[in-house]
Write a protein that holds these residues in place. Structure first.
Motif, PDB file in Angstrom:
ATOM      1  N   ASN A  98      63.631  37.106  36.416  1.00  0.00           N
ATOM      2  CA  ASN A  98      63.009  38.377  36.006  1.00  0.00           C
ATOM      3  C   ASN A  98      62.770  39.249  37.243  1.00  0.00           C
ATOM      4  OD1 ASN A  98      60.874  36.965  37.127  1.00  0.00           O
ATOM      5  ND2 ASN A  98      59.410  37.561  35.562  1.00  0.00           N
ATOM      6  N   THR A  99      62.018  40.335  37.083  1.00  0.00           N
ATOM      7  CA  THR A  99      61.802  41.255  38.214  1.00  0.00           C
ATOM      8  C   THR A  99      60.309  41.493  38.458  1.00  0.00           C
ATOM      9  OG1 THR A  99      61.925  43.197  36.770  1.00  0.00           O
ATOM     10  CG2 THR A  99      63.990  42.478  37.787  1.00  0.00           C
ATOM     11  N   PRO A 100      59.587  40.482  38.909  1.00  0.00           N
ATOM     12  CA  PRO A 100      58.147  40.666  39.108  1.00  0.00           C
ATOM     13  C   PRO A 100      57.826  41.493  40.349  1.00  0.00           C
ATOM     14  CG  PRO A 100      58.814  38.499  39.855  1.00  0.00           C
ATOM     15  CD  PRO A 100      60.037  39.135  39.280  1.00  0.00           C
ATOM     16  N   ASN A 101      56.566  41.760  40.548  1.00  0.00           N
ATOM     17  CA  ASN A 101      55.999  42.456  41.715  1.00  0.00           C
ATOM     18  C   ASN A 101      56.306  43.942  41.783  1.00  0.00           C
ATOM     19  OD1 ASN A 101      54.842  40.065  42.850  1.00  0.00           O
ATOM     20  ND2 ASN A 101      56.888  39.493  43.512  1.00  0.00           N
ATOM     21  N   VAL A 102      57.613  44.286  41.734  1.00  0.00           N
ATOM     22  CA  VAL A 102      57.995  45.674  42.030  1.00  0.00           C
ATOM     23  C   VAL A 102      57.458  46.680  41.019  1.00  0.00           C
ATOM     24  CG1 VAL A 102      60.009  45.158  43.421  1.00  0.00           C
ATOM     25  CG2 VAL A 102      60.251  45.269  40.947  1.00  0.00           C
ATOM     26  N   LEU A 103      57.082  46.213  39.821  1.00  0.00           N
ATOM     27  CA  LEU A 103      56.580  47.190  38.860  1.00  0.00           C
ATOM     28  C   LEU A 103      55.072  47.102  38.631  1.00  0.00           C
ATOM     29  CD1 LEU A 103      56.509  45.013  36.489  1.00  0.00           C
ATOM     30  CD2 LEU A 103      58.788  45.843  35.943  1.00  0.00           C
ATOM     31  N   SER A 104      54.406  46.218  39.364  1.00  0.00           N
ATOM     32  CA  SER A 104      52.966  46.026  39.131  1.00  0.00           C
ATOM     33  C   SER A 104      52.159  47.289  39.435  1.00  0.00           C
ATOM     34  CB  SER A 104      52.431  44.883  39.999  1.00  0.00           C
ATOM     35  OG  SER A 104      53.150  43.711  39.718  1.00  0.00           O
ATOM     36  N   GLU A 105      52.458  47.938  40.566  1.00  0.00           N
ATOM     37  CA  GLU A 105      51.656  49.104  40.958  1.00  0.00           C
ATOM     38  C   GLU A 105      51.881  50.280  40.008  1.00  0.00           C
ATOM     39  OE1 GLU A 105      49.420  48.682  43.500  1.00  0.00           O
ATOM     40  OE2 GLU A 105      50.198  46.650  43.714  1.00  0.00           O
ATOM     41  N   ASP A 106      53.144  50.482  39.619  1.00  0.00           N
ATOM     42  CA  ASP A 106      53.427  51.582  38.679  1.00  0.00           C
ATOM     43  C   ASP A 106      52.733  51.333  37.337  1.00  0.00           C
ATOM     44  OD1 ASP A 106      55.080  53.173  40.321  1.00  0.00           O
ATOM     45  OD2 ASP A 106      56.764  51.826  39.970  1.00  0.00           O
ATOM     46  N   THR A 107      52.790  50.089  36.877  1.00  0.00           N
ATOM     47  CA  THR A 107      52.170  49.780  35.590  1.00  0.00           C
ATOM     48  C   THR A 107      50.648  49.937  35.685  1.00  0.00           C
ATOM     49  OG1 THR A 107      53.984  48.251  35.182  1.00  0.00           O
ATOM     50  CG2 THR A 107      52.067  48.038  33.743  1.00  0.00           C
ATOM     51  N   ALA A 108      50.094  49.555  36.829  1.00  0.00           N
ATOM     52  CA  ALA A 108      48.646  49.714  37.020  1.00  0.00           C
ATOM     53  C   ALA A 108      48.266  51.191  37.075  1.00  0.00           C
ATOM     54  CB  ALA A 108      48.205  48.990  38.294  1.00  0.00           C
ATOM     55  N   ASP A 109      49.104  52.017  37.698  1.00  0.00           N
ATOM     56  CA  ASP A 109      48.840  53.468  37.694  1.00  0.00           C
ATOM     57  C   ASP A 109      48.771  53.995  36.265  1.00  0.00           C
ATOM     58  OD1 ASP A 109      48.718  53.735  40.443  1.00  0.00           O
ATOM     59  OD2 ASP A 109      50.788  54.461  40.662  1.00  0.00           O
ATOM     60  N   MET A 110      49.749  53.590  35.458  1.00  0.00           N
ATOM     61  CA  MET A 110      49.783  54.079  34.079  1.00  0.00           C
ATOM     62  C   MET A 110      48.592  53.546  33.287  1.00  0.00           C
ATOM     63  SD  MET A 110      51.415  56.192  32.306  1.00  0.00           S
ATOM     64  CE  MET A 110      53.167  56.466  32.095  1.00  0.00           C
ATOM     65  N   THR A 111      48.179  52.344  33.597  1.00  0.00           N
ATOM     66  CA  THR A 111      46.998  51.786  32.926  1.00  0.00           C
ATOM     67  C   THR A 111      45.772  52.659  33.228  1.00  0.00           C
ATOM     68  OG1 THR A 111      47.952  49.586  33.220  1.00  0.00           O
ATOM     69  CG2 THR A 111      45.614  49.682  32.635  1.00  0.00           C
ATOM     70  N   MET A 112      45.634  53.085  34.479  1.00  0.00           N
ATOM     71  CA  MET A 112      44.501  53.947  34.833  1.00  0.00           C
ATOM     72  C   MET A 112      44.600  55.299  34.130  1.00  0.00           C
ATOM     73  SD  MET A 112      42.629  52.003  36.530  1.00  0.00           S
ATOM     74  CE  MET A 112      41.317  53.191  36.811  1.00  0.00           C
ATOM     75  N   ALA A 113      45.823  55.842  34.077  1.00  0.00           N
ATOM     76  CA  ALA A 113      46.013  57.128  33.391  1.00  0.00           C
ATOM     77  C   ALA A 113      45.551  57.005  31.937  1.00  0.00           C
ATOM     78  CB  ALA A 113      47.474  57.555  33.465  1.00  0.00           C
ATOM     79  N   LEU A 114      45.926  55.905  31.299  1.00  0.00           N
ATOM     80  CA  LEU A 114      45.550  55.701  29.897  1.00  0.00           C
ATOM     81  C   LEU A 114      44.048  55.447  29.762  1.00  0.00           C
ATOM     82  CD1 LEU A 114      48.531  53.566  28.556  1.00  0.00           C
ATOM     83  CD2 LEU A 114      47.918  55.884  27.879  1.00  0.00           C
ATOM     84  N   MET A 115      43.503  54.729  30.739  1.00  0.00           N
ATOM     85  CA  MET A 115      42.070  54.402  30.708  1.00  0.00           C
ATOM     86  C   MET A 115      41.232  55.683  30.774  1.00  0.00           C
ATOM     87  SD  MET A 115      40.206  51.644  33.131  1.00  0.00           S
ATOM     88  CE  MET A 115      41.548  50.483  33.091  1.00  0.00           C
ATOM     89  N   LEU A 116      41.722  56.653  31.509  1.00  0.00           N
ATOM     90  CA  LEU A 116      41.029  57.944  31.603  1.00  0.00           C
ATOM     91  C   LEU A 116      41.343  58.827  30.396  1.00  0.00           C
ATOM     92  CD1 LEU A 116      41.685  58.510  35.365  1.00  0.00           C
ATOM     93  CD2 LEU A 116      39.412  58.517  34.325  1.00  0.00           C
ATOM     94  N   ALA A 117      42.550  58.689  29.878  1.00  0.00           N
ATOM     95  CA  ALA A 117      43.014  59.616  28.839  1.00  0.00           C
ATOM     96  C   ALA A 117      42.150  59.565  27.577  1.00  0.00           C
ATOM     97  CB  ALA A 117      44.470  59.315  28.487  1.00  0.00           C
ATOM     98  N   VAL A 118      41.722  58.373  27.183  1.00  0.00           N
ATOM     99  CA  VAL A 118      40.961  58.267  25.925  1.00  0.00           C
ATOM    100  C   VAL A 118      39.563  58.885  26.078  1.00  0.00           C
ATOM    101  CG1 VAL A 118      39.929  56.695  24.242  1.00  0.00           C
ATOM    102  CG2 VAL A 118      42.239  56.309  25.028  1.00  0.00           C
ATOM    103  N   PRO A 119      38.719  58.389  26.987  1.00  0.00           N
ATOM    104  CA  PRO A 119      37.354  58.929  27.025  1.00  0.00           C
ATOM    105  C   PRO A 119      37.271  60.360  27.565  1.00  0.00           C
ATOM    106  CG  PRO A 119      37.647  57.318  28.763  1.00  0.00           C
ATOM    107  CD  PRO A 119      38.886  57.276  27.920  1.00  0.00           C
ATOM    108  N   ARG A 120      38.231  60.762  28.385  1.00  0.00           N
ATOM    109  CA  ARG A 120      38.196  62.132  28.911  1.00  0.00           C
ATOM    110  C   ARG A 120      39.060  63.108  28.099  1.00  0.00           C
ATOM    111  NH1 ARG A 120      35.718  62.860  33.725  1.00  0.00           N
ATOM    112  NH2 ARG A 120      35.726  64.975  32.918  1.00  0.00           N
ATOM    113  N   ARG A 121      39.554  62.645  26.969  1.00  0.00           N
ATOM    114  CA  ARG A 121      40.221  63.487  25.959  1.00  0.00           C
ATOM    115  C   ARG A 121      41.384  64.303  26.540  1.00  0.00           C
ATOM    116  NH1 ARG A 121      35.243  66.001  22.589  1.00  0.00           N
ATOM    117  NH2 ARG A 121      36.927  66.494  21.139  1.00  0.00           N
TER     118      ARG A 121
END
Ligand code: 8YV
Length: 331
Positions: A98-121
């Motif tokens: 598989n292709t681990p590591n290289v996508l962890s930071e990008d996926t974490a960035d998107m997780t933060m974007a989503l985490m903010l998106a719901v409560p901050r509308r």
């Protein structure tokens, strides 16, 4: 001179990756990016030395059993290997990477974007400006969301992606909690000031935000079941950038519809690419933010993933153990 191995790549990859693949291998590319049918996959595994599938290809036991004697490696273009029956491949002596590591930071960035998106509308707000004249101007009680700093984040699955999420969330002022098969190293725990919860149930009951970051395996199927979702506080919300199968989607929808959960931000779904129409309805009502599986979708990330695939193939062909071999007992 050795003949170049026949490598079948099921989807269109970034140009630079395809060019390199063509230089190194006898690469059969998918120029128009049409999803291969089951019959086409079966045809491919009968002739290929290496198959490079993606998350959209189901490499089940039937396909693996149809493989010709020359197929020795399935080098997944992706981190999650839930699309591949790894034990069936192992039984046939086929290695999976598989292709681990290289996508962890990008996926974490998107997780933060989503985490903010719901409560901050975020999506609700942005969509107001899509129609001219819909915004009547600022007001003290206009578009109020809820703050996320100071809240408790519970991470389900503290692997590479979960840890990358924790680092970011800590910097955003959240306190970090996590459930995992085992605690992370004392050093990482100290760095993140993270609290380990042996009991997922207890963690769910006490968190403001839950982020799903574990792999999809038979053991994590519907890990967030109806019973567990019901343990969460009505003010809490869930972010999922892992796999749709980890959450019982029907149960999640029911919790959201009845106000027993305040929201969800989902990048992944149980039956991709189909998205339950009730989720779309909840998204229109501002309770849910939905994205079409974009967590790791950066050009840089895709090129890095391609390089990883190439390294795995080359190492394997050279007779060594590829760096990202997936062991069947771990899935
Ligand atoms: C890709 C992913 O969308 O790697 C994963 O597990 O979900 C994403 O990086 C996909 O897997 C590519 O095959």
């Amino acid at each position: 001179v050795n003949k170049k191995p026949l490598v079948v790549i099921t989807r269109k990859l970034p140009d630079s990756v395809e060019t390199r693949m063509r230089e190194l291998f006898e690469a059969r590319l998918n120029v128009d990016d049409r999803r291969l049918s089951k019959a086409e996959l079966i045809e491919a595994v009968q002739h290929a030395n290496v198959l490079v599938p993606t998350v959209t290809d189901r490499i089940d036991e039937e396909i693996i059993n149809a493989a010709g004697p020359n197929l020795k490696l399935i080098a997944n273009f992706g981190n999650g290997v839930d699309n591949i029956d790894v034990p069936a491949a192992a039984k046939r002596g086929i290695t999976v990477t598989n292709t681990p590591n290289v996508l962890s930071e990008d996926t974490a960035d998107m997780t933060m974007a989503l985490m903010l998106a719901v409560p901050r509308r975020l999506v609700e707000g942005a969509s107001i400006l899509l129609d001219d004249g819909k915004w009547e101007g600022w007001g003290p009680t206009w578009m109020l969301g809820r703050r996320i700093w100071g809240k408790r984040l519970g991470i389900v699955g503290m692997g590479r992606i979960g840890t990358a999420v924790a680092r970011r969330a800590k910097a955003f002022g959240l306190s970090i909690h996590y459930h995992n098969r085992k605690p992370v190293s004392p050093r990482t725990e100290a760095e993140l000031e993270a609290t380990y919860w042996d009991s997922l149930d207890q963690m769910l009951a006490r968190m403001d935000i839950i982020s799903v970051n574990c792999p999809s395996t038979p053991a994590t199927f519907h890990l967030l079941s109806a019973r567990r979702l019901a343990l969460m506080q009505p003010s809490a919300f869930i972010v999922n950038t892992a796999r749709g199968q980890i959450i019982d989607e029907q149960a999640l929808i029911a919790q959201l519809e009845t106000g027993k959960l305040s929201g969800a931000a989902l990048d992944v779904f149980e039956h991709e690419p189909a998205v339950n129409s009730k989720l779309r309805k909840l998204a229109k009502a501002g309770k849910v933010v939905i994205l079409p599986h974009m967590g790791s979708a950066t050009l840089e990330g895709r090129i890095d993933m391609g390089e990883k695939v190439i390294i795995n193939i080359r190492t394997f062909i050279d007779g060594h153990r590829p760096p990202d071999r997936v062991l069947p007992n771990l899935v």
